[in-house]
Write a protein that holds these residues in place. Structure first.
Motif, PDB file in Angstrom:
ATOM      1  N   PHE A 269       0.859  -1.171   0.000  1.00 43.15           N
ATOM      2  CA  PHE A 269       0.000   0.000   0.000  1.00 43.15           C
ATOM      3  C   PHE A 269       0.895   1.221   0.000  1.00 43.15           C
ATOM      4  CE2 PHE A 269      -2.435  -3.369   1.855  1.00 43.15           C
ATOM      5  CZ  PHE A 269      -3.729  -3.169   1.400  1.00 43.15           C
ATOM      6  N   LYS A 270       0.456   2.261  -0.714  1.00 47.76           N
ATOM      7  CA  LYS A 270       1.203   3.512  -0.694  1.00 47.76           C
ATOM      8  C   LYS A 270       0.226   4.660  -0.574  1.00 47.76           C
ATOM      9  CE  LYS A 270       1.914   3.697  -5.670  1.00 47.76           C
ATOM     10  NZ  LYS A 270       2.549   4.743  -6.388  1.00 47.76           N
ATOM     11  N   GLU A 271       0.703   5.734  -0.032  1.00 48.74           N
ATOM     12  CA  GLU A 271      -0.163   6.864   0.282  1.00 48.74           C
ATOM     13  C   GLU A 271      -0.924   7.408  -0.924  1.00 48.74           C
ATOM     14  OE1 GLU A 271       1.140   9.996   3.188  1.00 48.74           O
ATOM     15  OE2 GLU A 271       3.038   8.963   2.777  1.00 48.74           O
ATOM     16  N   ASP A 272      -0.281   7.498  -2.068  1.00 53.04           N
ATOM     17  CA  ASP A 272      -0.895   8.235  -3.168  1.00 53.04           C
ATOM     18  C   ASP A 272      -1.956   7.475  -3.941  1.00 53.04           C
ATOM     19  OD1 ASP A 272       0.784   6.534  -4.618  1.00 53.04           O
ATOM     20  OD2 ASP A 272       1.325   8.071  -6.069  1.00 53.04           O
ATOM     21  N   SER A 273      -1.927   6.131  -3.920  1.00 55.18           N
ATOM     22  CA  SER A 273      -2.889   5.456  -4.791  1.00 55.18           C
ATOM     23  C   SER A 273      -3.315   4.077  -4.323  1.00 55.18           C
ATOM     24  CB  SER A 273      -2.319   5.355  -6.207  1.00 55.18           C
ATOM     25  OG  SER A 273      -1.162   4.549  -6.191  1.00 55.18           O
ATOM     26  N   GLY A 274      -3.368   3.863  -3.060  1.00 55.12           N
ATOM     27  CA  GLY A 274      -3.916   2.601  -2.595  1.00 55.12           C
ATOM     28  C   GLY A 274      -2.950   1.445  -2.646  1.00 55.12           C
ATOM     29  N   PHE A 275      -3.449   0.261  -3.049  1.00 59.22           N
ATOM     30  CA  PHE A 275      -2.645  -0.935  -2.908  1.00 59.22           C
ATOM     31  C   PHE A 275      -2.243  -1.549  -4.235  1.00 59.22           C
ATOM     32  CE2 PHE A 275      -6.696  -2.922  -3.631  1.00 59.22           C
ATOM     33  CZ  PHE A 275      -6.387  -4.126  -4.213  1.00 59.22           C
ATOM     34  N   ARG A 276      -1.295  -2.429  -4.139  1.00 59.02           N
ATOM     35  CA  ARG A 276      -0.808  -3.210  -5.269  1.00 59.02           C
ATOM     36  C   ARG A 276      -0.692  -4.649  -4.784  1.00 59.02           C
ATOM     37  NH1 ARG A 276       5.174  -2.024  -7.385  1.00 59.02           N
ATOM     38  NH2 ARG A 276       5.486  -3.923  -8.541  1.00 59.02           N
ATOM     39  N   ASP A 277      -1.286  -5.569  -5.509  1.00 53.13           N
ATOM     40  CA  ASP A 277      -1.232  -6.973  -5.134  1.00 53.13           C
ATOM     41  C   ASP A 277       0.060  -7.560  -5.662  1.00 53.13           C
ATOM     42  OD1 ASP A 277      -1.637  -9.598  -4.499  1.00 53.13           O
ATOM     43  OD2 ASP A 277      -3.605  -9.738  -5.439  1.00 53.13           O
ATOM     44  N   VAL A 278       1.000  -7.790  -4.786  1.00 52.56           N
ATOM     45  CA  VAL A 278       2.309  -8.245  -5.225  1.00 52.56           C
ATOM     46  C   VAL A 278       2.474  -9.751  -5.122  1.00 52.56           C
ATOM     47  CG1 VAL A 278       3.526  -6.083  -4.845  1.00 52.56           C
ATOM     48  CG2 VAL A 278       3.262  -7.681  -2.964  1.00 52.56           C
ATOM     49  N   ALA A 279       1.609 -10.398  -4.376  1.00 51.80           N
ATOM     50  CA  ALA A 279       1.584 -11.864  -4.262  1.00 51.80           C
ATOM     51  C   ALA A 279       2.970 -12.467  -4.131  1.00 51.80           C
ATOM     52  CB  ALA A 279       0.834 -12.463  -5.447  1.00 51.80           C
ATOM     53  N   HIS A 280       3.680 -12.054  -3.092  1.00 50.61           N
ATOM     54  CA  HIS A 280       5.006 -12.616  -2.844  1.00 50.61           C
ATOM     55  C   HIS A 280       4.931 -14.086  -2.465  1.00 50.61           C
ATOM     56  CE1 HIS A 280       7.357  -9.006  -3.159  1.00 50.61           C
ATOM     57  NE2 HIS A 280       6.620  -8.385  -2.277  1.00 50.61           N
ATOM     58  N   GLY A 281       3.766 -14.575  -2.165  1.00 53.28           N
ATOM     59  CA  GLY A 281       3.642 -15.959  -1.713  1.00 53.28           C
ATOM     60  C   GLY A 281       4.096 -16.055  -0.285  1.00 53.28           C
ATOM     61  N   LEU A 282       4.978 -16.993  -0.004  1.00 49.86           N
ATOM     62  CA  LEU A 282       5.466 -17.177   1.353  1.00 49.86           C
ATOM     63  C   LEU A 282       6.299 -15.979   1.782  1.00 49.86           C
ATOM     64  CD1 LEU A 282       6.692 -20.867   1.092  1.00 49.86           C
ATOM     65  CD2 LEU A 282       4.569 -20.048   2.114  1.00 49.86           C
ATOM     66  N   SER A 283       6.254 -15.705   3.072  1.00 48.98           N
ATOM     67  CA  SER A 283       7.072 -14.607   3.570  1.00 48.98           C
ATOM     68  C   SER A 283       8.538 -14.940   3.355  1.00 48.98           C
ATOM     69  CB  SER A 283       6.808 -14.383   5.059  1.00 48.98           C
ATOM     70  OG  SER A 283       7.423 -15.399   5.811  1.00 48.98           O
ATOM     71  N   ARG A 284       9.365 -13.916   3.283  1.00 49.38           N
ATOM     72  CA  ARG A 284      10.792 -14.124   3.065  1.00 49.38           C
ATOM     73  C   ARG A 284      11.392 -14.913   4.223  1.00 49.38           C
ATOM     74  NH1 ARG A 284      11.515  -8.005   0.958  1.00 49.38           N
ATOM     75  NH2 ARG A 284      11.019  -8.474  -1.180  1.00 49.38           N
ATOM     76  N   ALA A 285      10.975 -14.580   5.439  1.00 49.06           N
ATOM     77  CA  ALA A 285      11.502 -15.289   6.603  1.00 49.06           C
ATOM     78  C   ALA A 285      11.123 -16.756   6.529  1.00 49.06           C
ATOM     79  CB  ALA A 285      10.972 -14.675   7.891  1.00 49.06           C
ATOM     80  N   PHE A 286       9.911 -17.045   6.105  1.00 46.21           N
ATOM     81  CA  PHE A 286       9.473 -18.435   6.008  1.00 46.21           C
ATOM     82  C   PHE A 286      10.258 -19.163   4.924  1.00 46.21           C
ATOM     83  CE2 PHE A 286       6.775 -21.938   4.678  1.00 46.21           C
ATOM     84  CZ  PHE A 286       6.551 -22.538   5.904  1.00 46.21           C
ATOM     85  N   ARG A 287      10.537 -18.495   3.812  1.00 47.28           N
ATOM     86  CA  ARG A 287      11.336 -19.122   2.753  1.00 47.28           C
ATOM     87  C   ARG A 287      12.701 -19.511   3.300  1.00 47.28           C
ATOM     88  NH1 ARG A 287      10.288 -14.876  -1.312  1.00 47.28           N
ATOM     89  NH2 ARG A 287      12.378 -14.247  -0.756  1.00 47.28           N
ATOM     90  N   ILE A 288      13.310 -18.603   4.054  1.00 49.78           N
ATOM     91  CA  ILE A 288      14.639 -18.887   4.579  1.00 49.78           C
ATOM     92  C   ILE A 288      14.572 -20.000   5.617  1.00 49.78           C
ATOM     93  CG2 ILE A 288      16.501 -17.935   6.001  1.00 49.78           C
ATOM     94  CD1 ILE A 288      16.187 -15.354   4.397  1.00 49.78           C
ATOM     95  N   ARG A 289      13.550 -19.962   6.471  1.00 48.63           N
ATOM     96  CA  ARG A 289      13.406 -21.008   7.479  1.00 48.63           C
ATOM     97  C   ARG A 289      12.965 -22.333   6.874  1.00 48.63           C
ATOM     98  NH1 ARG A 289      10.710 -17.412  11.799  1.00 48.63           N
ATOM     99  NH2 ARG A 289      12.356 -17.285  13.302  1.00 48.63           N
ATOM    100  N   GLY A 290      12.052 -22.273   5.907  1.00 49.98           N
ATOM    101  CA  GLY A 290      11.360 -23.466   5.467  1.00 49.98           C
ATOM    102  C   GLY A 290      11.941 -24.189   4.275  1.00 49.98           C
TER     103      GLY A 290
END
Length: 174
Positions: free
Chosen positions: A110-131
């Motif tokens: 989300f950014k102040e000027d225009s709402g949100f962007r669906d980036v669909a990173h999937g798993l969190s970065r921390a989970f990728r590193i852990r998992g």
């Protein structure tokens, strides 16, 4: 982190991977060359940018400011080794850029000027590193490749700044 107690400092640094990956929200100061730059937008007149708007046939039009990826690519914060864990392991970030504030989680920006962007990173970065255990070397290789492009004021900080990622990977390496 208290800088003048070396034992406490090393314990805290070694725990940064857990701190970032388990934090509810990480506040990121992505603007400026130093800690003295402050957080743009928090105080009146602390931002230079203006979003241009124009009313055309009763429709308010505005230019869109930079997306988060572009803002981070231009930031000094993105080049620093000490911010690697903050960027890679945090689940949710409130990121203060030069011209606006962003909110990033695993799936949305989300950014102040225009709402949100669906980036669909999937798993969190921390989970990728852990998992990612098969093969765990991919996680390690990816982290080292990204990390070694970053800069440090003191060469002796390199190992300490990577320690949180190492600690997260260590159980998989047994």
């Amino acid at each position: 982190i208290c800088q003048d107690d070396m034992d406490s400092k090393l314990r805290q640094i070694g725990n940064m991977g857990n701190i970032y990956s388990q934090a509810m929200l990480t506040i990121v100061a992505a603007y400026g060359e130093s800690a003295h730059a402050g957080l743009p937008g928090v105080r009146p007149f602390s931002r230079n940018s203006i979003q241009h708007t124009e009313l055309v046939q009763n429709i308010l039009l505005a230019n869109e400011l930079l997306h988060l990826d572009d803002t981070l690519l231009q930031s000094h914060w993105n080049t620093r080794g000490w911010t690697y864990q903050e960027n890679e392991l945090s689940r949710r970030c409130l990121i203060f850029g030069e011209n606006q504030v962003y909110f990033r989680c695993n799936r949305k920006e989300f950014k102040e000027d225009s709402g949100f962007r669906d980036v669909a990173h999937g798993l969190s970065r921390a989970f990728r590193i852990r998992g990612e255990k098969h093969p765990i070397w991919n996680s390690y290789r990816r982290a080292v490749r990204s990390f070694t492009k970053l800069t440090f004021s003191f060469e002796t900080d390199v190992i300490h700044a990577f320690q949180g990622v190492v600690n997260l990977l260590q159980p998989a390496f047994k």
